[in-house]
Structure formats: structure tokens, C-alpha cells
Design a protein around this motif. Structure first.
Motif, PDB file in Angstrom:
ATOM      1  N   ALA A 259       3.815 -11.353  -5.862  1.00 28.53           N
ATOM      2  CA  ALA A 259       4.232  -9.964  -5.626  1.00 28.53           C
ATOM      3  C   ALA A 259       3.329  -8.991  -6.372  1.00 28.53           C
ATOM      4  CB  ALA A 259       5.684  -9.778  -6.057  1.00 28.53           C
ATOM      5  N   ARG A 260       2.894  -9.369  -7.564  1.00 29.86           N
ATOM      6  CA  ARG A 260       2.023  -8.487  -8.345  1.00 29.86           C
ATOM      7  C   ARG A 260       0.676  -8.281  -7.657  1.00 29.86           C
ATOM      8  NH1 ARG A 260       4.165 -11.765 -12.753  1.00 29.86           N
ATOM      9  NH2 ARG A 260       5.581 -10.502 -14.029  1.00 29.86           N
ATOM     10  N   ILE A 261       0.070  -9.360  -7.207  1.00 24.47           N
ATOM     11  CA  ILE A 261      -1.270  -9.219  -6.636  1.00 24.47           C
ATOM     12  C   ILE A 261      -1.214  -8.501  -5.296  1.00 24.47           C
ATOM     13  CG2 ILE A 261      -1.355 -11.500  -5.509  1.00 24.47           C
ATOM     14  CD1 ILE A 261      -4.221  -9.617  -7.286  1.00 24.47           C
ATOM     15  N   ALA A 262      -0.137  -8.720  -4.536  1.00 24.79           N
ATOM     16  CA  ALA A 262       0.018  -7.981  -3.276  1.00 24.79           C
ATOM     17  C   ALA A 262       0.190  -6.490  -3.552  1.00 24.79           C
ATOM     18  CB  ALA A 262       1.211  -8.528  -2.493  1.00 24.79           C
ATOM     19  N   ALA A 263       0.921  -6.164  -4.613  1.00 24.08           N
ATOM     20  CA  ALA A 263       1.137  -4.760  -4.962  1.00 24.08           C
ATOM     21  C   ALA A 263      -0.168  -4.092  -5.390  1.00 24.08           C
ATOM     22  CB  ALA A 263       2.175  -4.656  -6.083  1.00 24.08           C
ATOM     23  N   VAL A 264      -0.972  -4.796  -6.156  1.00 24.46           N
ATOM     24  CA  VAL A 264      -2.258  -4.242  -6.585  1.00 24.46           C
ATOM     25  C   VAL A 264      -3.150  -3.990  -5.378  1.00 24.46           C
ATOM     26  CG1 VAL A 264      -4.396  -4.767  -7.814  1.00 24.46           C
ATOM     27  CG2 VAL A 264      -2.193  -5.166  -8.921  1.00 24.46           C
ATOM     28  N   ARG A 265      -3.142  -4.920  -4.436  1.00 27.39           N
ATOM     29  CA  ARG A 265      -3.974  -4.720  -3.241  1.00 27.39           C
ATOM     30  C   ARG A 265      -3.506  -3.507  -2.446  1.00 27.39           C
ATOM     31  NH1 ARG A 265      -8.560  -4.678  -2.600  1.00 27.39           N
ATOM     32  NH2 ARG A 265      -9.108  -6.890  -2.677  1.00 27.39           N
ATOM     33  N   ARG A 266      -2.209  -3.289  -2.372  1.00 31.01           N
ATOM     34  CA  ARG A 266      -1.720  -2.086  -1.695  1.00 31.01           C
ATOM     35  C   ARG A 266      -2.200  -0.821  -2.409  1.00 31.01           C
ATOM     36  NH1 ARG A 266       3.112  -5.108  -1.464  1.00 31.01           N
ATOM     37  NH2 ARG A 266       3.996  -3.916  -3.217  1.00 31.01           N
ATOM     38  N   GLY A 267      -2.184  -0.871  -3.734  1.00 31.20           N
ATOM     39  CA  GLY A 267      -2.579   0.293  -4.499  1.00 31.20           C
ATOM     40  C   GLY A 267      -4.068   0.572  -4.471  1.00 31.20           C
ATOM     41  N   ALA A 268      -4.881  -0.477  -4.348  1.00 27.72           N
ATOM     42  CA  ALA A 268      -6.341  -0.328  -4.354  1.00 27.72           C
ATOM     43  C   ALA A 268      -6.926  -1.130  -3.189  1.00 27.72           C
ATOM     44  CB  ALA A 268      -6.915  -0.810  -5.684  1.00 27.72           C
ATOM     45  N   PRO A 269      -6.792  -0.617  -1.974  1.00 31.20           N
ATOM     46  CA  PRO A 269      -7.181  -1.404  -0.798  1.00 31.20           C
ATOM     47  C   PRO A 269      -8.675  -1.685  -0.689  1.00 31.20           C
ATOM     48  CG  PRO A 269      -6.596   0.847  -0.184  1.00 31.20           C
ATOM     49  CD  PRO A 269      -6.198   0.678  -1.610  1.00 31.20           C
ATOM     50  N   ASP A 270      -9.518  -0.892  -1.358  1.00 29.99           N
ATOM     51  CA  ASP A 270     -10.960  -1.048  -1.176  1.00 29.99           C
ATOM     52  C   ASP A 270     -11.671  -1.659  -2.379  1.00 29.99           C
ATOM     53  OD1 ASP A 270     -10.816   0.168   1.363  1.00 29.99           O
ATOM     54  OD2 ASP A 270     -10.818   2.157   0.433  1.00 29.99           O
ATOM     55  N   SER A 271     -11.003  -1.821  -3.490  1.00 30.28           N
ATOM     56  CA  SER A 271     -11.645  -2.369  -4.689  1.00 30.28           C
ATOM     57  C   SER A 271     -11.812  -3.885  -4.569  1.00 30.28           C
ATOM     58  CB  SER A 271     -10.810  -2.063  -5.934  1.00 30.28           C
ATOM     59  OG  SER A 271     -10.661  -0.679  -6.128  1.00 30.28           O
ATOM     60  N   ARG A 272     -12.895  -4.400  -5.148  1.00 30.84           N
ATOM     61  CA  ARG A 272     -13.008  -5.845  -5.333  1.00 30.84           C
ATOM     62  C   ARG A 272     -12.052  -6.251  -6.444  1.00 30.84           C
ATOM     63  NH1 ARG A 272     -18.508  -6.480  -7.483  1.00 30.84           N
ATOM     64  NH2 ARG A 272     -18.185  -8.717  -7.345  1.00 30.84           N
ATOM     65  N   LEU A 273     -11.409  -7.404  -6.294  1.00 32.06           N
ATOM     66  CA  LEU A 273     -10.418  -7.854  -7.259  1.00 32.06           C
ATOM     67  C   LEU A 273     -10.794  -9.189  -7.870  1.00 32.06           C
ATOM     68  CD1 LEU A 273      -7.028  -7.120  -5.426  1.00 32.06           C
ATOM     69  CD2 LEU A 273      -8.297  -5.616  -6.978  1.00 32.06           C
ATOM     70  N   ILE A 274     -10.625  -9.282  -9.183  1.00 38.07           N
ATOM     71  CA  ILE A 274     -10.603 -10.566  -9.862  1.00 38.07           C
ATOM     72  C   ILE A 274      -9.278 -10.621 -10.612  1.00 38.07           C
ATOM     73  CG2 ILE A 274     -13.091 -10.825 -10.043  1.00 38.07           C
ATOM     74  CD1 ILE A 274     -13.051  -9.754 -12.793  1.00 38.07           C
ATOM     75  N   VAL A 275      -8.750 -11.816 -10.809  1.00 38.18           N
ATOM     76  CA  VAL A 275      -7.476 -11.933 -11.515  1.00 38.18           C
ATOM     77  C   VAL A 275      -7.647 -12.848 -12.718  1.00 38.18           C
ATOM     78  CG1 VAL A 275      -6.168 -11.563  -9.391  1.00 38.18           C
ATOM     79  CG2 VAL A 275      -6.544 -13.898 -10.215  1.00 38.18           C
ATOM     80  N   ASP A 276      -6.836 -12.599 -13.726  1.00 36.31           N
ATOM     81  CA  ASP A 276      -6.863 -13.393 -14.950  1.00 36.31           C
ATOM     82  C   ASP A 276      -5.428 -13.744 -15.311  1.00 36.31           C
ATOM     83  OD1 ASP A 276      -7.301 -14.581 -17.369  1.00 36.31           O
ATOM     84  OD2 ASP A 276      -8.140 -12.816 -18.362  1.00 36.31           O
ATOM     85  N   ALA A 277      -5.113 -15.045 -15.210  1.00 41.10           N
ATOM     86  CA  ALA A 277      -3.752 -15.493 -15.504  1.00 41.10           C
ATOM     87  C   ALA A 277      -3.544 -15.832 -16.969  1.00 41.10           C
ATOM     88  CB  ALA A 277      -3.404 -16.714 -14.645  1.00 41.10           C
ATOM     89  N   ASN A 278      -4.614 -15.877 -17.762  1.00 43.55           N
ATOM     90  CA  ASN A 278      -4.495 -16.202 -19.188  1.00 43.55           C
ATOM     91  C   ASN A 278      -3.619 -17.437 -19.421  1.00 43.55           C
ATOM     92  OD1 ASN A 278      -4.835 -12.821 -19.647  1.00 43.55           O
ATOM     93  ND2 ASN A 278      -6.042 -14.198 -20.926  1.00 43.55           N
ATOM     94  N   GLU A 279      -3.889 -18.497 -18.655  1.00 39.50           N
ATOM     95  CA  GLU A 279      -3.247 -19.807 -18.823  1.00 39.50           C
ATOM     96  C   GLU A 279      -1.785 -19.840 -18.396  1.00 39.50           C
ATOM     97  OE1 GLU A 279      -5.055 -21.970 -22.537  1.00 39.50           O
ATOM     98  OE2 GLU A 279      -4.496 -19.946 -23.188  1.00 39.50           O
ATOM     99  N   ALA A 280      -1.318 -18.846 -17.623  1.00 40.75           N
ATOM    100  CA  ALA A 280       0.119 -18.720 -17.354  1.00 40.75           C
ATOM    101  C   ALA A 280       0.606 -19.499 -16.139  1.00 40.75           C
ATOM    102  CB  ALA A 280       0.486 -17.250 -17.185  1.00 40.75           C
ATOM    103  N   TRP A 281      -0.313 -19.977 -15.273  1.00 44.38           N
ATOM    104  CA  TRP A 281       0.136 -20.716 -14.104  1.00 44.38           C
ATOM    105  C   TRP A 281       0.448 -22.164 -14.461  1.00 44.38           C
ATOM    106  CZ3 TRP A 281      -3.725 -18.949  -9.691  1.00 44.38           C
ATOM    107  CH2 TRP A 281      -3.549 -17.566  -9.482  1.00 44.38           C
ATOM    108  N   ARG A 282       1.198 -22.813 -13.589  1.00 42.96           N
ATOM    109  CA  ARG A 282       1.569 -24.206 -13.792  1.00 42.96           C
ATOM    110  C   ARG A 282       1.303 -24.992 -12.507  1.00 42.96           C
ATOM    111  NH1 ARG A 282       1.034 -22.427 -17.980  1.00 42.96           N
ATOM    112  NH2 ARG A 282       2.477 -22.375 -19.776  1.00 42.96           N
TER     113      ARG A 282
END
Length: 328
Positions: free
Chosen positions: A159-182
């Protein structure tokens, strides 16, 4: 005779900086300054101690101060690498020694380091972890920036990454989970990032628990951060990572960082040059690596309410090389 002085400085963050491990409202940095009145030169470097790596402000300052006699005796950057382990304390001293050498010789640091002359680069701009609603709003405010780095935190990340894409439709995106995924969430999170057009994913799994990355499809390149500090860890990344994040506070200075960049390129890895949240003094040496990098993430000063002066020149997301009055 060369004299070493150590200082602890605090710089307020604009708002708060939040990642999966917590939130901060100030950047606390340690500086090392090396001066010699006989040659009329002084150089300095900055580091950001990081508790994730077992570092504290007091411990790092003490580790730097412990090298005062060696500095006075003419310690070189090569000798420093043999005396100290990689980390924040060595970074401050390595950068201070390089700046001192540049000032004493009247030569730019990039030449001394055997690098090409730095040129302006586009830096990522970091969006802190928050609710999807707050992150969408932050993305909307930053939508004119060409490259955004999105901090994620585990549960709720699609939900977070989809929301960011809605807010910035034209920016290139990189994400950083800081070890939080499982293991049980990584594929769903990868799918969400793919749907949002994310170009790079940084450190999705905990360091030491990332063998899974070699067993699943990686539709988006995966970048090692906490899983890699210096050249000694490169071999362990084989088959798991496609890129590495080089931070001077991890490598223990620019001297090791340059060698790491060459070694990583030889292994076919893409490069990001990154930072902790520090001032322009911490970003300045890292700017010498920008020509190596596929991604530049040196936005620390942009996240502060107040930078040191003189600082680096930022024009939007364009970061300019340091002037000698700052470093190098």
C-alpha cells in the motif's frame, strides 16, 4: 607536528527521519580535524556513528582520539587501514587525512585518490517511512524530483509503494526496506514494487538471512546495504545481489571505498553511492565516487533543517562537487 582534534556536533533534521528501525529528529556527527602549523594546512572529515553496527557517539569519538599519537607521527591512509577496522571512526580519519594531504600539497583530493574530476550528479531524495497517506503526500510534494528513495518497513508496504507512485507518477523510484521484509512477504512486496515501476530494491531481508535472494526470481535488481561493508564481504553476495550501496561510514573511508568500487565493477555489480544522514562534509568525499555510480544517494543535507557552512551546492536534486573551502 600534526595535531588531531575531535568534535561532536548536532544538526536538526527537518521534521523527522523514519525508517524501519526507528525515527530521529537530529543528526549527531563526529568530526576529526588534522592540522599542522608548520606546513600551514588542515584537513577534516565527518562520520555518523550507527547503532545498527554497534557504534556509539562516545565510542567512535574515543576510537578517533586514540589515534592522536599515530597522527602526530605521520600516519598514512594505508597505515590507517591496517590499524583500524572499517567503520565510522576510520572514515572520519581517512577523509581528514586525504583533505589534509590535498591542502598541504595544493592538489585536489580527486587527483590524489586516482579518480576523475567530479561533476554534478543527480541525487535521490528520501521519503521517510509513514502511513500510505502521509507518504503519498510527501511524494506529491517531491514529485518534481527525478529520483525518489522510498523507505519501507515490512507490513503494509504494498500500500505504501502504490501510494508513493500515485503521489509521484513521473519520478524514478528506488525502495529501501532496511532489512524489514521476511520470507513470507518478499514475493508479494516484489510484485507491488514491479507494479509501481520501481527500479531498484535495497536490502529487503536481514543481513545474514538473505540466502533466499539466491533462490527466488529477482524481477527488480536487489542492492546490498547492511549485507556489505567492504571488499571482504563481496564474495558472499554472489547470486544474491545485483548491486551494492557504498557508504563511507561502512567502508571506513574513501580509500577503501575506491577499491571496493573497482572490485564490485569487476564482479558485474551495479553501484550506488550512499550516505547516512549527515552534513555536506560527509557527502563531499563521497561525491568523488559519483562517476562510478549508477545511483547517487547523497541527500543528507537536504534532510537537515540546517547544514554546515560552507556546504555543498544543491540545485533541486542536482548536487555539485565540493569546493576546497569545504573539503578536498
Amino acid at each position: 607536528m600534526r595535531r588531531l582534534t575531535v568534535a561532536v556536533e548536532r544538526f536538526p533534521i527537518a521534521g523527522a527521519f523514519t525508517i524501519s528501525r526507528g525515527s530521529r529528529t537530529e543528526a549527531v556527527v563526529v568530526t576529526a580535524r588534522i592540522a599542522d602549523d608548520a606546513v600551514g594546512a588542515a584537513g577534516w572529515g565527518e562520520c555518523v556513528p550507527y547503532p545498527r553496527y554497534g557504534e556509539s557517539i562516545e565510542g567512535v569519538a574515543a576510537a578517533i582520539e586514540a589515534q592522536a599519537d599515530a597522527i602526530a607521527a605521520g600516519l598514512t591512509r594505508v597505515e590507517l587501514m591496517e590499524r583500524m577496522k572499517a567503520g565510522a571512526a576510520r572514515n572520519a580519519l581517512d577523509c581528514a587525512l586525504l583533505d589534509f594531504e590535498a591542502k598541504a600539497l595544493g592538489r585536489p583530493a580527486w587527483k590524489i585518490a586516482g579518480l576523475s574530476q567530479p561533476t554534478p550528479a543527480t541525487t535521490a531524495y528520501t521519503l521517510s517511512l509513514g502511513t500510505p497517506e502521509s507518504m503519498e503526500e510527501a511524494a506529491r510534494k517531491a514529485a518534481a524530483r527525478p529520483l525518489l528513495k522510498v523507505k519501507l518497513g515490512g507490513e503494509g508496504d504494498p500500500a505504501r509503494i502504490a501510494a508513493v507512485r500515485r503521489g509521484a507518477p513521473d519520478s524514478r523510484l528506488i525502495v529501501d526496506a532496511n532489512e524489514a521484509w521476511r520470507a513470507e512477504t518478499i514475493e508479494a512486496n516484489l510484485d507491488a514494487c514491479l507494479a509501481a515501476g520501481v527500479g531498484l530494491i535495497e536490502q529487503p531481508l536481514p543481513a545474514g538471512e538473505d540466502a533466499l535472494l539466491g533462490q527466488i526470481a529477482r524481477p527488480i535488481p536487489i542492492c546490498a546495504d547492511e549485507s556489505l561493508h567492504d571488499r571482504a564481504g563481496l564474495a558472499q553476495l554472489a547470486g544474491r545481489y545485483d548491486a551494492i550501496n557504498i557508504k563511507l561510514d561502512k567502508t571506513g573511508g574513501l580509500t577503501e571505498a575506491v577499491m571496493l568500487a573497482h572490485a564490485a565493477r569487476a564482479r558485474g555489480l551495479a553501484l550506488m553511492v550512499g550516505c547516512m544522514v549527515g552534513t555536506s562534509l560527509a557527502m563531499a568525499p563521497a561525491m568523488l565516487l559519483a562517476s562510478f555510480a549508477d545511483y547517487v544517494d547523497l541527500d543528507g543535507p537536504l534532510l537537515l533543517a540546517r547544514d554546515r557552512a560552507p556546504g555543498l551546492l544543491f540545485e533541486g536534486s542536482t548536487i555539485h562537487p565540493p569546493e576546497p573551502a569545504l573539503w578536498g
